[in-house]
Design a protein around this motif. Structure first.
Motif, short mmCIF file in Angstrom:
data_model
loop_
_atom_site.label_atom_id
_atom_site.label_comp_id
_atom_site.label_asym_id
_atom_site.label_seq_id
_atom_site.Cartn_x
_atom_site.Cartn_y
_atom_site.Cartn_z
N LEU A 1 14.74 16.04 -43.37
CA LEU A 1 15.54 15.67 -44.53
C LEU A 1 14.67 15.56 -45.78
O LEU A 1 15.12 15.89 -46.88
N LYS A 2 13.45 15.11 -45.61
CA LYS A 2 12.50 15.09 -46.74
C LYS A 2 12.23 16.51 -47.22
O LYS A 2 12.25 16.79 -48.42
N GLN A 3 11.99 17.42 -46.26
CA GLN A 3 11.72 18.81 -46.63
C GLN A 3 12.91 19.45 -47.34
O GLN A 3 12.74 20.29 -48.22
N LEU A 4 14.11 19.04 -46.95
CA LEU A 4 15.33 19.57 -47.56
C LEU A 4 15.70 18.85 -48.85
O LEU A 4 16.71 19.16 -49.46
N ARG A 5 14.88 17.87 -49.25
CA ARG A 5 15.02 17.15 -50.51
C ARG A 5 16.25 16.26 -50.57
O ARG A 5 16.82 16.02 -51.64
N PHE A 6 16.66 15.73 -49.43
CA PHE A 6 17.61 14.62 -49.45
C PHE A 6 16.87 13.42 -50.05
O PHE A 6 15.64 13.34 -50.02
N ARG A 7 17.62 12.46 -50.57
CA ARG A 7 16.97 11.28 -51.13
C ARG A 7 16.71 10.28 -50.00
O ARG A 7 17.45 9.33 -49.78
N VAL A 8 15.65 10.52 -49.27
CA VAL A 8 15.31 9.65 -48.15
C VAL A 8 14.41 8.51 -48.62
O VAL A 8 13.63 8.64 -49.57
N THR A 9 14.56 7.37 -47.96
CA THR A 9 13.68 6.23 -48.18
C THR A 9 13.22 5.73 -46.81
O THR A 9 13.87 5.98 -45.79
N VAL A 10 12.08 5.05 -46.78
CA VAL A 10 11.51 4.52 -45.54
C VAL A 10 11.69 3.01 -45.52
O VAL A 10 11.41 2.34 -46.51
N ASN A 11 12.14 2.49 -44.37
CA ASN A 11 12.45 1.07 -44.27
C ASN A 11 12.09 0.52 -42.90
O ASN A 11 11.79 1.27 -41.96
N THR A 12 12.15 -0.80 -42.79
CA THR A 12 11.76 -1.48 -41.55
C THR A 12 12.93 -1.84 -40.66
O THR A 12 12.78 -1.95 -39.45
N ASP A 13 14.09 -2.11 -41.23
CA ASP A 13 15.27 -2.60 -40.53
C ASP A 13 15.04 -4.02 -40.02
O ASP A 13 15.43 -4.98 -40.68
N ASN A 14 14.38 -4.16 -38.88
CA ASN A 14 14.15 -5.48 -38.29
C ASN A 14 12.70 -5.58 -37.82
O ASN A 14 12.33 -5.06 -36.77
N ARG A 15 11.88 -6.25 -38.61
CA ARG A 15 10.44 -6.26 -38.36
C ARG A 15 10.09 -6.97 -37.05
O ARG A 15 9.17 -6.55 -36.35
N LEU A 16 10.83 -8.02 -36.71
CA LEU A 16 10.55 -8.74 -35.46
C LEU A 16 10.92 -7.89 -34.25
O LEU A 16 10.13 -7.71 -33.33
N MET A 17 12.13 -7.36 -34.24
CA MET A 17 12.61 -6.60 -33.08
C MET A 17 11.82 -5.30 -32.88
O MET A 17 11.64 -4.85 -31.74
N SER A 18 11.36 -4.70 -33.96
CA SER A 18 10.62 -3.45 -33.85
C SER A 18 9.12 -3.66 -33.86
O SER A 18 8.36 -2.69 -33.72
N GLY A 19 8.67 -4.89 -34.05
CA GLY A 19 7.24 -5.15 -34.13
C GLY A 19 6.59 -4.30 -35.21
O GLY A 19 5.54 -3.70 -34.99
N THR A 20 7.23 -4.26 -36.40
CA THR A 20 6.80 -3.29 -37.39
C THR A 20 6.65 -3.92 -38.76
O THR A 20 6.92 -5.11 -38.98
N SER A 21 6.23 -3.10 -39.70
CA SER A 21 6.09 -3.45 -41.10
C SER A 21 6.22 -2.16 -41.89
O SER A 21 6.22 -1.06 -41.32
N MET A 22 6.30 -2.27 -43.21
CA MET A 22 6.35 -1.05 -44.01
C MET A 22 5.06 -0.24 -43.84
O MET A 22 5.10 0.99 -43.76
N SER A 23 3.93 -0.92 -43.78
CA SER A 23 2.67 -0.19 -43.60
C SER A 23 2.64 0.55 -42.27
O SER A 23 2.16 1.68 -42.18
N ARG A 24 3.16 -0.10 -41.22
CA ARG A 24 3.18 0.56 -39.91
C ARG A 24 4.10 1.78 -39.94
O ARG A 24 3.75 2.84 -39.39
#
Length: 369
Positions: free
Chosen positions: A296-319
């Motif tokens: 979708l990025k390559q096709l130039r959709f307006r994509v954004t990157v997000n975490t949704d649920n940092r606890l449940m996914s064990g994640t962060s924006m940096s990750r």
């Protein structure tokens, strides 16, 4: 020299307050409230339980983990603490602007009113912003008030959005299980928000497919799509939907054809609030490498990157960003592009978005090329 992803300025549009608690905070708040339903009482073990439970591949099971966090978020003091820590944690991870969503109706069990919930969270965000700025990590956090698809308070929540939109609330959201609970059940709320010139996004195209996206846009008028990952069902290669052929993430963007709905979403620049790690947990994507966000990025959709649920996914924006660099072949320029996409798509006034882009985001990426 290795890239310091944490140092890059980030914009977060899709993060759930009740999905981002620190495990130790869950334990502390449970002890204070007398809640005895936690599966673990050690912070490391509890964090692992949340991640493993959310790894089931089922959105319904994924959503069940929120029963634990919501249970300890029933007082003004608890909500204030969680919101303050949320702002501090995001700022420490390099987030400069965030829209954090939560459902006020889920925090009424101990007698709080909807207004008291909103005011406690807003105060917590302001407290967290002050602490983060003092630590050298300035951030702005606004709230999205969420109505639940299966409930009947959407108009009340929409009215709260309008009431508090000059006091820390930037928009409205609707969330919960998609199947069987279409957003069209809440048309009164969306019509009210449009009359009041208020912003809103809708969870759509995660567990349910193109009809969910179509209803969110055409019936309800969503400005953004929460997830929207299933838009890939309307993108084709050799007449086969890419939902069936994106095992490796190596589809040539020049050889695909967009269906009518996918074309409309791209043409209208409707932002997609994409959450790679979360989508893998709920079965909406197979891996980061094969996640539709790259195509979708390559096709130039307006994509954004997000975490949704940092606890449940064990994640962060940096990750999330590091995974895209490591597993999906992204570059720093790609990260810059999606960050600017997100800031353009935020629910704050234009001049404030432009100031963050020109004064914070672009300078933050210039030193790394």
């Amino acid at each position: 020299m290795a890239l310091d992803v944490v140092a890059l300025p980030k914009v977060l549009l899709h993060d759930h307050l009740d999905g981002g608690l620190r495990p130790q905070t869950v334990i502390d708040l449970a002890a204070q409230s007398g809640y005895d339903g936690l599966p673990e009482t050690d912070a490391e073990a509890l964090g692992r339980w949340f991640r493993e439970s959310a790894d089931s591949g089922s959105l319904v099971r994924y959503l069940e983990t929120f029963g634990q966090t919501v249970a300890v978020m029933q007082t003004a003091e608890a909500l204030h603490r969680v919101a303050s820590e949320c702002a501090q944690d995001l700022a420490a991870d390099g987030v400069v602007y965030a829209e954090v969503r939560y459902a006020p109706e889920q925090h009424l069990e101990e007698g709080l009113t909807l207004e008291e919930v909103v005011e406690a969270v807003n105060a917590g965000f302001r407290d967290g912003e002050r602490i983060a700025a003092a630590a050298g990590h300035p951030i702005r956090v606004t709230a999205l008030l969420t109505a639940m698809r299966h409930a009947a308070k959407s108009t009340e929540i929409a009215e709260l959005v309008v009431r508090y939109r000059d006091d820390g609330v930037s928009g409205f959201d609707i969330a919960g299980a998609e199947a069987g609970f279409p957003p069209t059940r809440h048309l009164d709320a969306f019509e009210y928000l449009r009359r009041e010139n208020a912003h809103f996004t809708i969870h759509a195209g995660e567990a349910f497919g193109l009809p969910s996206i179509w209803e969110a846009i055409q019936w309800c008028g969503a400005e953004r799509l929460g997830h929207g990952v299933r838009i890939v069902d309307d993108i084709f290669a050799d007449e086969q939907s890419l939902a069936d052929v994106t095992d490796t993430g190596t589809v040539d963007a020049d050889l695909v054809r967009l269906g009518r709905l996918a074309s409309y979403v791209r043409d209208r620049r409707i932002p997609l609030e994409m959450c790679p790690s979360s989508n893998i947990q709920t079965g909406a994507a197979r891996s980061v490498a094969a996640h539709p966000i790259t195509l979708l990025k390559q096709l130039r959709f307006r994509v954004t990157v997000n975490t949704d649920n940092r606890l449940m996914s064990g994640t962060s924006m940096s990750r999330e960003m590091q995974l895209l660099l490591d597993d999906a072949g992204w570059t720093v320029e790609d990260l810059r592009w999606v960050t600017i996409n997100a800031m353009k798509s935020a629910f704050i006034p234009f001049e404030q978005r432009l100031a963050l882009i020109d004064d914070v985001i672009k300078p933050g990426y210039d030193p790394v090329g």
